[in-house]
Design a protein around this motif. Structure first.
Motif, PDB file in Angstrom:
ATOM      1  N   GLY A  34       0.830  -1.196   0.000  1.00  5.56           N
ATOM      2  CA  GLY A  34       0.000   0.000   0.000  1.00  5.56           C
ATOM      3  C   GLY A  34       0.860   1.239   0.000  1.00  5.56           C
ATOM      4  N   TYR A  35       0.358   2.305   0.570  1.00  2.60           N
ATOM      5  CA  TYR A  35       1.154   3.528   0.663  1.00  2.60           C
ATOM      6  C   TYR A  35       0.895   4.192   2.014  1.00  2.60           C
ATOM      7  N   VAL A  36       1.900   4.878   2.525  1.00  2.00           N
ATOM      8  CA  VAL A  36       1.738   5.638   3.753  1.00  2.00           C
ATOM      9  C   VAL A  36       0.849   6.839   3.434  1.00  2.00           C
ATOM     10  N   SER A  37      -0.337   6.857   4.016  1.00  2.00           N
ATOM     11  CA  SER A  37      -1.301   7.909   3.706  1.00  2.00           C
ATOM     12  C   SER A  37      -1.303   9.028   4.731  1.00  2.00           C
ATOM     13  N   ARG A  38      -0.815   8.715   5.937  1.00  2.00           N
ATOM     14  CA  ARG A  38      -0.840   9.715   7.003  1.00  2.00           C
ATOM     15  C   ARG A  38       0.222   9.367   8.035  1.00  2.00           C
ATOM     16  N   ILE A  39       0.822  10.403   8.588  1.00  2.00           N
ATOM     17  CA  ILE A  39       1.747  10.246   9.719  1.00  2.00           C
ATOM     18  C   ILE A  39       1.378  11.311  10.742  1.00  2.00           C
ATOM     19  N   LYS A  40       1.252  10.900  11.984  1.00  2.00           N
ATOM     20  CA  LYS A  40       0.965  11.868  13.039  1.00  2.00           C
ATOM     21  C   LYS A  40       1.966  11.669  14.168  1.00  2.00           C
ATOM     22  N   ILE A  41       2.658  12.748  14.507  1.00  2.00           N
ATOM     23  CA  ILE A  41       3.603  12.735  15.622  1.00  2.00           C
ATOM     24  C   ILE A  41       3.016  13.608  16.720  1.00  2.00           C
ATOM     25  N   SER A  42       2.696  12.997  17.867  1.00  2.00           N
ATOM     26  CA  SER A  42       2.046  13.707  18.949  1.00  2.00           C
ATOM     27  C   SER A  42       2.684  13.334  20.277  1.00  2.00           C
ATOM     28  N   THR A  43       2.604  14.238  21.238  1.00  2.00           N
ATOM     29  CA  THR A  43       3.126  13.933  22.577  1.00  2.00           C
ATOM     30  C   THR A  43       2.086  13.197  23.418  1.00  2.00           C
ATOM     31  N   PHE A  44       0.838  13.151  22.952  1.00  2.00           N
ATOM     32  CA  PHE A  44      -0.228  12.471  23.677  1.00  2.00           C
ATOM     33  C   PHE A  44      -0.863  11.413  22.775  1.00  2.00           C
TER      34      PHE A  44
END
Length: 566
Positions: free
Chosen positions: A69-79
């Protein structure tokens, strides 16, 4: 008709299980699957959305793409989910990998580049199908413990790409990775009087029901004596043969005299339904004792799609000259079942245990809007803020607003406002509406217009105006002032704010912004020297931390570093 309705419901569930591809996805880890949390497990304010894979109590295990597939989203969060990667697959599903230590290869390069472009550790990125293509089994990340994780593990989800509904991974063949021959455990059964005139075993309060194990492995309850409308609830968990954790059950069915009354299975649901956990369980008991009693009835219908009930919403009416049998079936995905039979009869004895008295001065109907004004406070409850009608305790004492307590669940935001004419304009700039409970203060985003403070909140309890003119604290873990630190791979600092909390943090080496990762659990900022910003010889580090009220602290130190390690 009722029996046919329930049979159709469970036939649909079985058919739904069969419609998912069984061998399309591989496990995201190369170690035997052990779960510290399963799909649908009961969590604070939500149902668990996937699997929590154990990672041998450590970080850094290879995490692989479950399919092409493909990486559609990346989220970097502290919580929340911390560092998270989303992969969209051509078969219409998306897999989610959360609490990661870090991504690897091109994925990590994209993340790092965007963090430096935005000058922010926390970023959210979206990609088109041809940008970050991955193959099945490709190494995409290392497992970690980021975000709200309480220990090293990998959180894994499967979602419908179009609807965003989350789906039990067991439907996709992940049951082949797990051996389970154990029945679910029901540790308690409770009977609930559902109106003020009904008693159960001479009590107007919920009562526990004693169970006795039978030779055939089922349980027989002591007789329940009642005289009106009642419901039942259970405390239930499940274990498999290899994980050794008490996780959630897959499905529950209830019958009265052989007729289905209530059922649910944790197969698929939307994120919009998550908060309904607070009305599925006995929320008041959970807040008081941390016990989650799963109700097998509902006093008012609510939009949780996994629940199916009869026309009485699972309630049982106990009337004179009639007795009955209530049966509960608790099952796991592998069809291991725990069966409980409860005899029910009409009771003519006088009540011994009275209803618990709740201090109150107002009565709330959940479907109506209410506006309360007292002293300089105003509270607005929109319609459907709450799930059920209840007696509300509202008072103001010593500048603190008491809004009942947190034993009543809140479904959506309500508004608190307070007028203040005693503080100066400069002081008001440093004030917020906080929840003040047991010596702890919780920050709420607050707007100020002239003398009026306004906040939207989602929890009952005590509220007051809080003045925060205290600067955040910055401490370096290991002093480096004037030292050569060529051997160090990282810079580490601790940051903390006692009242409103950290809003932003920025660090600079020789006036150039550098990435510092923030771990809210340890309150640590970390910079990796491999980013290549550090200079040969002398370096000046500056760190600026700002809290929600604009109070700021700056930390500076000077150190030396050689790029050549002897």
């Amino acid at each position: 008709m009722k029996l046919l309705y329930f049979l159709l419901f469970f036939c649909c569930v079985l058919t739904a299980q069969n419609q998912y591809p069984k061998d399309y996805f591989r496990s995201p880890l190369d170690i035997p699957m052990q779960l510290s949390g399963n799909f649908g497990e009961l969590r604070p304010n939500h149902f668990h959305a996937g699997f929590d894979y154990k990672t041998q109590q450590r970080e850094g295990l290879p995490v692989y793409a479950a399919a092409e597939g493909y990486v559609s989203r990346i989220k970097i969060s502290t919580f929340g989910n911390g560092k998270t990667i989303y992969i969209t697959h051509p078969n219409g599903y998306t897999t989610v990998y959360a609490h990661l230590q870090k991504a690897v290869g091109p994925i990590q390069e994209v993340i790092k580049r965007r963090q430096y472009e935005e000058k922010s550790f926390e970023v959210e990125l979206f990609f088109k199908p041809n940008e970050l293509v991955v193959t099945k089994g490709q190494l995409i990340a290392l497992s970690g413990n980021t975000g709200a994780s309480e220990g090293p593990h990998l959180h894994f989800e499967i979602r419908d790409s179009k609807t965003e509904f989350i789906i039990n991974p067991l439907f996709f063949g992940f049951d082949s990775f797990l051996k389970d021959t154990k029945k679910p455990q029901v540790t308690a059964v409770y009977a609930f009087p559902l109106d003020s005139q009904t008693s159960v075993n001479q009590s107007l309060r919920p009562v526990p029901i004693n169970l006795t194990l039978q030779k055939d492995g089922t349980y027989l309850a002591d007789p329940v004596m009642a005289n009106g409308k009642i419901g039942f609830g259970i405390i239930a968990t499940d274990m498999d043969d290899v994980s050794f954790n008490k996780n959630g059950v897959f499905g529950v069915q209830a019958f009265y005299n052989g007729t289905p009354t209530y059922a649910y299975q944790f197969g698929t649901y939307s994120f919009d339904e998550m908060r309904y956990i607070n009305v599925l369980i006995d929320y008041a008991r959970y807040k008081k004792s941390q016990q989650r009693i799963q109700r097998l009835y509902r006093t008012e219908p609510f939009d949780l799609s996994i629940i199916k009930t009869d026309s009485n919403n699972g309630a049982i009416s106990v009337v004179p000259n009639l007795s009955g049998t209530y049966r509960i079936e608790v099952a796991d995905y592998f069809n291991n079942k725990t069966l409980i039979t409860i005899p029910i009869a009409y009771d003519t004895k006088a009540t011994v245990i009275p209803k618990e008295v709740t201090p109150s001065n107002y009565f709330i109907k959940a479907k109506k809007e209410y506006i309360f004004e007292k002293d300089n406070w105003m509270v607005t409850f929109p319609a459907n803020t709450f799930y059920n009608d209840f007696d509300l305790n509202l008072s103001v004492d010593n500048k603190v607003l008491t809004l009942h307590d947190d034993t009543v669940p809140v479904h959506s935001n309500f508004v608190i406002q307070v007028q203040d004419t005693t503080h100066t304009a400069s002081e008001k700039e440093k004030m917020f509406l906080g929840r003040v409970e047991g010596g702890r203060i919780s920050y709420n985003s607050t707007t100020v217009k002239e003398n009026t403070f306004t906040a939207k909140v989602k929890t009952l309890g005590k509220y007051g105006l809080v003045l925060d003119n205290v600067n955040p604290v910055i401490k370096i873990n290991k002093p480096i002032e004037g030292k050569w630190i060529t051997a160090q791979k990282e810079l580490k600092l601790s940051i903390y704010d006692a009242l409103s909390g950290i809003k932003s943090y920025n660090a600079y080496l020789n006036d150039q912004w550098i990435l510092m990762e923030y771990d809210n659990k340890t309150r640590q900022l970390t910079h990796d020297f491999s980013d290549g910003i550090v200079a040969e010889g002398a370096n000046i580090l500056k760190v600026i931390v700002v809290d929600q009220m604009g109070n700021s602290t700056t930390f500076e130190t000077r150190f030396f570093r050689s790029q050549i390690i002897k």
